[in-house]
Design an enzyme around this catalytic site. Sequence first.
Site, PDB file in Angstrom:
ATOM      1  N   HIS A 186       0.823  -1.217   0.000  1.00 38.77           N
ATOM      2  CA  HIS A 186       0.000   0.000   0.000  1.00 38.77           C
ATOM      3  C   HIS A 186       0.849   1.256   0.000  1.00 38.77           C
ATOM      4  O   HIS A 186       0.579   2.210  -0.703  1.00 38.77           O
ATOM      5  CB  HIS A 186      -0.918   0.020   1.224  1.00 38.77           C
ATOM      6  CG  HIS A 186      -2.205  -0.651   0.964  1.00 38.77           C
ATOM      7  ND1 HIS A 186      -3.193  -0.058   0.209  1.00 38.77           N
ATOM      8  CD2 HIS A 186      -2.668  -1.856   1.309  1.00 38.77           C
ATOM      9  CE1 HIS A 186      -4.208  -0.885   0.127  1.00 38.77           C
ATOM     10  NE2 HIS A 186      -3.918  -1.993   0.787  1.00 38.77           N
ATOM     11  N   ARG A 294       3.583   0.184 -20.722  1.00 33.74           N
ATOM     12  CA  ARG A 294       3.525  -0.956 -19.802  1.00 33.74           C
ATOM     13  C   ARG A 294       2.278  -0.800 -18.951  1.00 33.74           C
ATOM     14  O   ARG A 294       2.309  -0.115 -17.929  1.00 33.74           O
ATOM     15  CB  ARG A 294       4.754  -0.950 -18.891  1.00 33.74           C
ATOM     16  CG  ARG A 294       6.068  -1.114 -19.621  1.00 33.74           C
ATOM     17  CD  ARG A 294       7.198  -1.191 -18.608  1.00 33.74           C
ATOM     18  NE  ARG A 294       8.436  -1.580 -19.222  1.00 33.74           N
ATOM     19  CZ  ARG A 294       9.418  -0.730 -19.513  1.00 33.74           C
ATOM     20  NH1 ARG A 294       9.275   0.554 -19.245  1.00 33.74           N
ATOM     21  NH2 ARG A 294      10.532  -1.163 -20.075  1.00 33.74           N
ATOM     22  N   ARG A 330       0.779  -2.526 -24.251  1.00 36.45           N
ATOM     23  CA  ARG A 330       0.968  -3.947 -23.987  1.00 36.45           C
ATOM     24  C   ARG A 330      -0.106  -4.373 -22.997  1.00 36.45           C
ATOM     25  O   ARG A 330      -0.257  -3.762 -21.935  1.00 36.45           O
ATOM     26  CB  ARG A 330       2.350  -4.217 -23.404  1.00 36.45           C
ATOM     27  CG  ARG A 330       2.526  -5.705 -23.039  1.00 36.45           C
ATOM     28  CD  ARG A 330       3.939  -6.049 -22.645  1.00 36.45           C
ATOM     29  NE  ARG A 330       4.323  -5.391 -21.412  1.00 36.45           N
ATOM     30  CZ  ARG A 330       5.576  -5.378 -20.958  1.00 36.45           C
ATOM     31  NH1 ARG A 330       6.547  -5.929 -21.658  1.00 36.45           N
ATOM     32  NH2 ARG A 330       5.866  -4.771 -19.815  1.00 36.45           N
ATOM     33  N   GLU A 423       8.766 -12.572 -27.932  1.00 36.82           N
ATOM     34  CA  GLU A 423       9.725 -12.763 -26.840  1.00 36.82           C
ATOM     35  C   GLU A 423       9.965 -14.238 -26.537  1.00 36.82           C
ATOM     36  O   GLU A 423      10.802 -14.571 -25.718  1.00 36.82           O
ATOM     37  CB  GLU A 423       9.265 -12.011 -25.582  1.00 36.82           C
ATOM     38  CG  GLU A 423       7.840 -12.274 -25.187  1.00 36.82           C
ATOM     39  CD  GLU A 423       7.339 -11.327 -24.095  1.00 36.82           C
ATOM     40  OE1 GLU A 423       8.167 -10.807 -23.328  1.00 36.82           O
ATOM     41  OE2 GLU A 423       6.119 -11.130 -24.011  1.00 36.82           O
ATOM     42  N   ASN A 446      14.418  -8.452 -23.859  1.00 31.30           N
ATOM     43  CA  ASN A 446      14.848  -8.940 -22.532  1.00 31.30           C
ATOM     44  C   ASN A 446      14.488 -10.408 -22.343  1.00 31.30           C
ATOM     45  O   ASN A 446      15.318 -11.225 -21.962  1.00 31.30           O
ATOM     46  CB  ASN A 446      14.208  -8.116 -21.415  1.00 31.30           C
ATOM     47  CG  ASN A 446      14.593  -6.660 -21.501  1.00 31.30           C
ATOM     48  OD1 ASN A 446      15.175  -6.237 -22.498  1.00 31.30           O
ATOM     49  ND2 ASN A 446      14.288  -5.889 -20.484  1.00 31.30           N
ATOM     50  N   ASP A 447      13.240 -10.737 -22.604  1.00 26.51           N
ATOM     51  CA  ASP A 447      12.839 -12.129 -22.441  1.00 26.51           C
ATOM     52  C   ASP A 447      13.291 -12.995 -23.613  1.00 26.51           C
ATOM     53  O   ASP A 447      13.610 -14.157 -23.436  1.00 26.51           O
ATOM     54  CB  ASP A 447      11.319 -12.230 -22.251  1.00 26.51           C
ATOM     55  CG  ASP A 447      10.942 -11.922 -20.801  1.00 26.51           C
ATOM     56  OD1 ASP A 447      11.789 -12.156 -19.920  1.00 26.51           O
ATOM     57  OD2 ASP A 447       9.819 -11.441 -20.560  1.00 26.51           O
ATOM     58  N   ARG A 457      18.961 -13.907 -16.239  1.00 27.12           N
ATOM     59  CA  ARG A 457      19.950 -12.847 -16.054  1.00 27.12           C
ATOM     60  C   ARG A 457      20.003 -12.356 -14.611  1.00 27.12           C
ATOM     61  O   ARG A 457      20.905 -11.630 -14.238  1.00 27.12           O
ATOM     62  CB  ARG A 457      19.699 -11.696 -17.018  1.00 27.12           C
ATOM     63  CG  ARG A 457      18.424 -10.945 -16.815  1.00 27.12           C
ATOM     64  CD  ARG A 457      18.502  -9.699 -17.686  1.00 27.12           C
ATOM     65  NE  ARG A 457      17.238  -9.005 -17.745  1.00 27.12           N
ATOM     66  CZ  ARG A 457      17.105  -7.838 -18.320  1.00 27.12           C
ATOM     67  NH1 ARG A 457      18.139  -7.257 -18.875  1.00 27.12           N
ATOM     68  NH2 ARG A 457      15.939  -7.246 -18.349  1.00 27.12           N
ATOM     69  N   CYS A 494      11.276  -3.201 -28.307  1.00 28.51           N
ATOM     70  CA  CYS A 494      11.017  -2.412 -27.093  1.00 28.51           C
ATOM     71  C   CYS A 494      11.796  -2.918 -25.886  1.00 28.51           C
ATOM     72  O   CYS A 494      11.571  -2.500 -24.781  1.00 28.51           O
ATOM     73  CB  CYS A 494       9.518  -2.405 -26.781  1.00 28.51           C
ATOM     74  SG  CYS A 494       8.851  -4.040 -26.494  1.00 28.51           S
TER      75      CYS A 494
END
Lengths: 573, 91
Positions: A186, A294, A330, A423, A446-447, A457, A494
């Site tokens: 929170h 995102r 996305r 990905e 990244n993926d 990683r 991206c």
Amino acid sequence: MKGVPASPGLGAGAVFLLREREVPIAGCLSIEPESELDRLVKGIGIAAAYYRKLADRIRFKVGKEDAEIFEGHLELLTGEDLEEGVRTIILSEEMAAETAVMHFAEETAEEFRQLESDYFRQRADDILDIGRRLAEAIYYGSISDPGALPDSCVVIAEQLTPSGAARLDTEKVVAIATEKGGRTSHAAILARSLCIPCVTGVPGLVEGVRSGQLVIVDGDRGVVDTDVTEAKIEEAMLRKARERRTEQERMVWSASTEARTADGSSVTIAANVGGKRDAEQAKRYGAQGVGLLRSEFIFMRYSDFPTVSQQVEEYRGVCLAVAPEHVIVRLLDCGADKPLPYATAPAEDNPFLGLRGIRYQRARSGSLDDQLIAIAKVTSEGFPIKVMIPMVISVEEVKMVRSRLKDLAPQDETMPRIGIMVETPASVMTIERLAHEIDFVSIGTNDLVQYTLAVDRGNPAVAHLYQELHPAVLHAIDRVVKVCHELAIPVGVCGDMASHPETAIALLALGVDELSASINAIPELKAACAAVSRKQLGELHGQLLSCESADQARAFITPLLASSYRRWLEVYG
Amino acid sequence: MLEETIIVKSEEGLHTRPANKFVQLVRQLGCHVTIRKGEKEAPGTSLLKIMKMGVVRGDEVLLICDGEDEEGALDTLKRFLIEGPAGEGQS
């Protein structure tokens, strides 16, 4: 002291310790059940008055919807079930009223934890919060209110509960730090939504500080500095100001410079953003649209799944900020390394191979539909907003999203364009099939690197094997670009590869149409593009595909970013 | 006594806010209301029991209204579960 960076920025000031008043409840037995029942009724009255005041304050300060949450809590407190349930425990167990309340709250919370829906499982914490407040009201005859906070204070607490967070006069808070909780507690959500620097999960924090002492909270690095003097604060603030000034100069340069190669052919550089504020910043840096919104960052700013209308407002805000450029949303990509506090999912042995991306949304009724309805609505208002599906491994997943969208979009309206995030190796291998179903592709490097090389990683033992310029990765990207371009489908990237000059040059050489980068990387990307010509990129393309290692690939790229780029770095780096 | 099976279509199902509105609505009606989902059952005036059913969009619930103007009550509550709290329809 080290913790989790939960909300960015630097805040310094005097500590205000927000303490929960301890209510002794362990094994507190009652002598006189009748008088305990009286204490319960009185306590409920005190707590109810408190919740009424809280709801009014929230309505005035935050808004109607948040206030209604506390009206719900008021109903739970004063409704027939709580009083009856606690009464039964007092009489049958011969317990003191506050002990019985906490028992009842624990039991009820456990029932909520058993429910199927993530949302309802999360309500367990609300019930415990209400129970604690009521126990406090019974024991002390009042509920402590931090009341007037001193100006520019740093709020430090063991943890911030919903009612605790709601009670803070946030205008006086320059930073928040808590001993418990992570990025999605929170406290973290509240801090991010109010742009207050925040660090969570700092062990020993409450014991380690005194009320009124000076501290610096660095929400970027996740550090609470308790060894502080006025001079040190001044120095930290100056350092931030210097960083800001340099950044300001880079931004101005970037905004006034078109992204072009050395021989004048244009390059598209878009931005990765997490919401409207980011998008406004991206525009200031001269980004050509949003290549990745995102949406989980938007979801993280809410204490529960945002409604369709809340999402419409958020997406519209991003579109307006970068208008007339495009925005690629996305679909909610939570799970694995991106947990949402109210979207609890069962623990997994292999979260990165588990319920994430589109898989997660399929498993949840409602959240996918809501998101698609919101995006379709923004499309029908004429904004160039597109849907990107994360973690795709099959044509069927794309067809499913397309048909949901057809069902949900307003009749006779233009449909948003649909693309996939490439990905997974599966999506690379089947790109010929997938390409017929989509309007664009965005490669999430990244993926893709992680799955292609089978390297985590985050694991220091193998992190050195995570190589973005590995031949397997370069060939995967090359394959996707070739197939898509034959069908005139644009390909963007991206992932982090698009944010670093060397790897970005490799992507341009492989024929990628759009680089979507983190906002503050845009200036150096523009400078890097200007250092190479299309002819050089063409030569580099062949060289990259002939490499047998990442080091070899790098050796081809580095010389291209020589003199002119270095000169730029000396001025703006 | 009247009863009807309804597929909940309102956006948030019976989350805290809408469930509380549902309870306040039931209190204004003159009849006795029960809501059932699968094995679970809750009186229409009990927010805690209603929330413990965990009703989300797409769930099938049985509404039972018994007493004064039960027809009107059933109609009102049915609309609530399908369209959501007034003024918050699908935007």
